[in-house]
Design an enzyme around this catalytic site. Structure first.
Site, PDB file in Angstrom:
ATOM      1  N   THR A 288     -29.792   6.044  35.978  1.00 48.70           N
ATOM      2  CA  THR A 288     -30.299   7.202  36.721  1.00 48.70           C
ATOM      3  C   THR A 288     -31.266   8.043  35.898  1.00 48.70           C
ATOM      4  O   THR A 288     -32.107   8.731  36.457  1.00 48.70           O
ATOM      5  CB  THR A 288     -29.142   8.102  37.213  1.00 48.70           C
ATOM      6  OG1 THR A 288     -28.386   8.550  36.091  1.00 48.70           O
ATOM      7  CG2 THR A 288     -28.238   7.347  38.173  1.00 48.70           C
TER       8      THR A 288
ATOM      9  N   CYS B 260     -38.975  14.631  30.935  1.00 49.00           N
ATOM     10  CA  CYS B 260     -37.852  13.710  30.707  1.00 49.00           C
ATOM     11  C   CYS B 260     -36.712  14.528  30.111  1.00 49.00           C
ATOM     12  O   CYS B 260     -36.832  15.080  29.011  1.00 49.00           O
ATOM     13  CB  CYS B 260     -38.251  12.570  29.777  1.00 49.00           C
ATOM     14  SG  CYS B 260     -36.847  11.554  29.287  1.00 49.00           S
TER      15      CYS B 260
ATOM     16  N   HIS C 222     -34.680   7.228  30.483  1.00 42.74           N
ATOM     17  CA  HIS C 222     -34.898   7.284  29.027  1.00 42.74           C
ATOM     18  C   HIS C 222     -33.748   6.459  28.460  1.00 42.74           C
ATOM     19  O   HIS C 222     -32.574   6.805  28.668  1.00 42.74           O
ATOM     20  CB  HIS C 222     -34.871   8.738  28.552  1.00 42.74           C
ATOM     21  CG  HIS C 222     -35.012   8.940  27.072  1.00 42.74           C
ATOM     22  ND1 HIS C 222     -35.941   9.800  26.521  1.00 42.74           N
ATOM     23  CD2 HIS C 222     -34.325   8.415  26.024  1.00 42.74           C
ATOM     24  CE1 HIS C 222     -35.837   9.789  25.203  1.00 42.74           C
ATOM     25  NE2 HIS C 222     -34.839   8.956  24.867  1.00 42.74           N
TER      26      HIS C 222
ATOM     27  N   GLY D 215     -27.778   0.513  37.566  1.00 43.90           N
ATOM     28  CA  GLY D 215     -27.205   1.837  37.794  1.00 43.90           C
ATOM     29  C   GLY D 215     -27.791   2.930  36.913  1.00 43.90           C
ATOM     30  O   GLY D 215     -27.187   3.987  36.750  1.00 43.90           O
TER      31      GLY D 215
ATOM     32  N   HIS E 211     -39.241   8.367  23.308  1.00 41.83           N
ATOM     33  CA  HIS E 211     -39.037   7.947  24.691  1.00 41.83           C
ATOM     34  C   HIS E 211     -39.266   6.451  24.872  1.00 41.83           C
ATOM     35  O   HIS E 211     -40.259   5.894  24.398  1.00 41.83           O
ATOM     36  CB  HIS E 211     -39.982   8.705  25.628  1.00 41.83           C
ATOM     37  CG  HIS E 211     -39.754   8.351  27.073  1.00 41.83           C
ATOM     38  ND1 HIS E 211     -38.807   8.991  27.850  1.00 41.83           N
ATOM     39  CD2 HIS E 211     -40.306   7.384  27.852  1.00 41.83           C
ATOM     40  CE1 HIS E 211     -38.806   8.447  29.062  1.00 41.83           C
ATOM     41  NE2 HIS E 211     -39.709   7.467  29.097  1.00 41.83           N
TER      42      HIS E 211
ATOM     43  N   ASN F 226     -26.772   1.034  31.101  1.00 40.76           N
ATOM     44  CA  ASN F 226     -27.206   0.798  32.468  1.00 40.76           C
ATOM     45  C   ASN F 226     -28.722   0.638  32.449  1.00 40.76           C
ATOM     46  O   ASN F 226     -29.427   1.525  31.957  1.00 40.76           O
ATOM     47  CB  ASN F 226     -26.817   1.986  33.361  1.00 40.76           C
ATOM     48  CG  ASN F 226     -25.313   2.160  33.469  1.00 40.76           C
ATOM     49  OD1 ASN F 226     -24.568   1.183  33.448  1.00 40.76           O
ATOM     50  ND2 ASN F 226     -24.856   3.395  33.567  1.00 40.76           N
TER      51      ASN F 226
ATOM     52  N   ASP G 271     -21.671  13.703  27.504  1.00 37.28           N
ATOM     53  CA  ASP G 271     -22.180  13.588  28.872  1.00 37.28           C
ATOM     54  C   ASP G 271     -21.695  14.780  29.701  1.00 37.28           C
ATOM     55  O   ASP G 271     -20.543  15.192  29.622  1.00 37.28           O
ATOM     56  CB  ASP G 271     -21.689  12.272  29.498  1.00 37.28           C
ATOM     57  CG  ASP G 271     -22.478  11.886  30.733  1.00 37.28           C
ATOM     58  OD1 ASP G 271     -23.193  10.867  30.684  1.00 37.28           O
ATOM     59  OD2 ASP G 271     -22.384  12.609  31.748  1.00 37.28           O
TER      60      ASP G 271
ATOM     61  N   HIS H 188     -30.670   4.765  27.005  1.00 33.17           N
ATOM     62  CA  HIS H 188     -29.501   5.390  26.377  1.00 33.17           C
ATOM     63  C   HIS H 188     -28.296   4.473  26.485  1.00 33.17           C
ATOM     64  O   HIS H 188     -28.214   3.624  27.375  1.00 33.17           O
ATOM     65  CB  HIS H 188     -29.190   6.737  27.046  1.00 33.17           C
ATOM     66  CG  HIS H 188     -29.006   6.644  28.535  1.00 33.17           C
ATOM     67  ND1 HIS H 188     -30.059   6.616  29.410  1.00 33.17           N
ATOM     68  CD2 HIS H 188     -27.886   6.547  29.302  1.00 33.17           C
ATOM     69  CE1 HIS H 188     -29.606   6.526  30.649  1.00 33.17           C
ATOM     70  NE2 HIS H 188     -28.280   6.469  30.614  1.00 33.17           N
TER      71      HIS H 188
END
Ligand code: 5GP
Ligand code: ZN
Length: 114
Positions: free
Chosen positions: A95, A4, A98, A93, A46, A87, A30, A100
């Site tokens: 991706t 992960c 984990h 959406g 996690h 998301n 990001d 966030h």
């Protein structure tokens, strides 16, 4: 959790531009920013997504929101406001699986989102 990317970032096994860290959470820029300031905030522990939480996570989720507010106050670009996004799942959406939050600022945002 093995393999992960966000677990690895939170454990500093993968490098990132750290913005904030404490015992429970980690925040970093990001890699593909969608705004002048784009910070990702994760729990170090996690969990798959906002559809993968339970009552015991209530304190940590509140902690993330308070941290997001403090991080936003740190950036002058967010003095006029900011946006927090989660998301969740395929339709949301998401991706990286984990959980966030995105903290975005430095420009104005549209509503409704795309
Ligand atoms: P999601 O699409 O799951 O809501 O958001 C995942 C975010 O993580 C994306 O905005 C993506 O750019 C970011 N991201 C994915 N891998 C990495 C990485 O290795 N480092 C950093 N800093 N951000 C990442
Ligand atoms: Zn993880």
């Amino acid at each position: 959790m093995d393999n992960c990317i966000f677990c690895k970032i939170g454990a500093r096994e993968v490098s990132s531009y750290k913005v904030y860290e404490d015992e429970e959470i980690f925040a970093f820029k990001d890699v593909n920013p969608q705004a002048p300031v784009h910070v990702v905030i994760i729990p170090k522990k996690h969990m798959g997504g906002l559809n993968d939480i339970s009552d015991k996570d209530e304190k940590m989720l509140g902690h993330i929101q308070v941290a997001a507010s403090k991080i936003a106050n740190y950036f002058p670009e967010m003095k006029n406001g900011f946006r927090i996004v989660n998301n969740c799942g395929i339709d949301g959406g998401q991706t990286v699986l984990h959980m966030h939050y995105h903290l975005l600022g430095g420009r104005s945002f549209n509503w409704p989102p795309g």
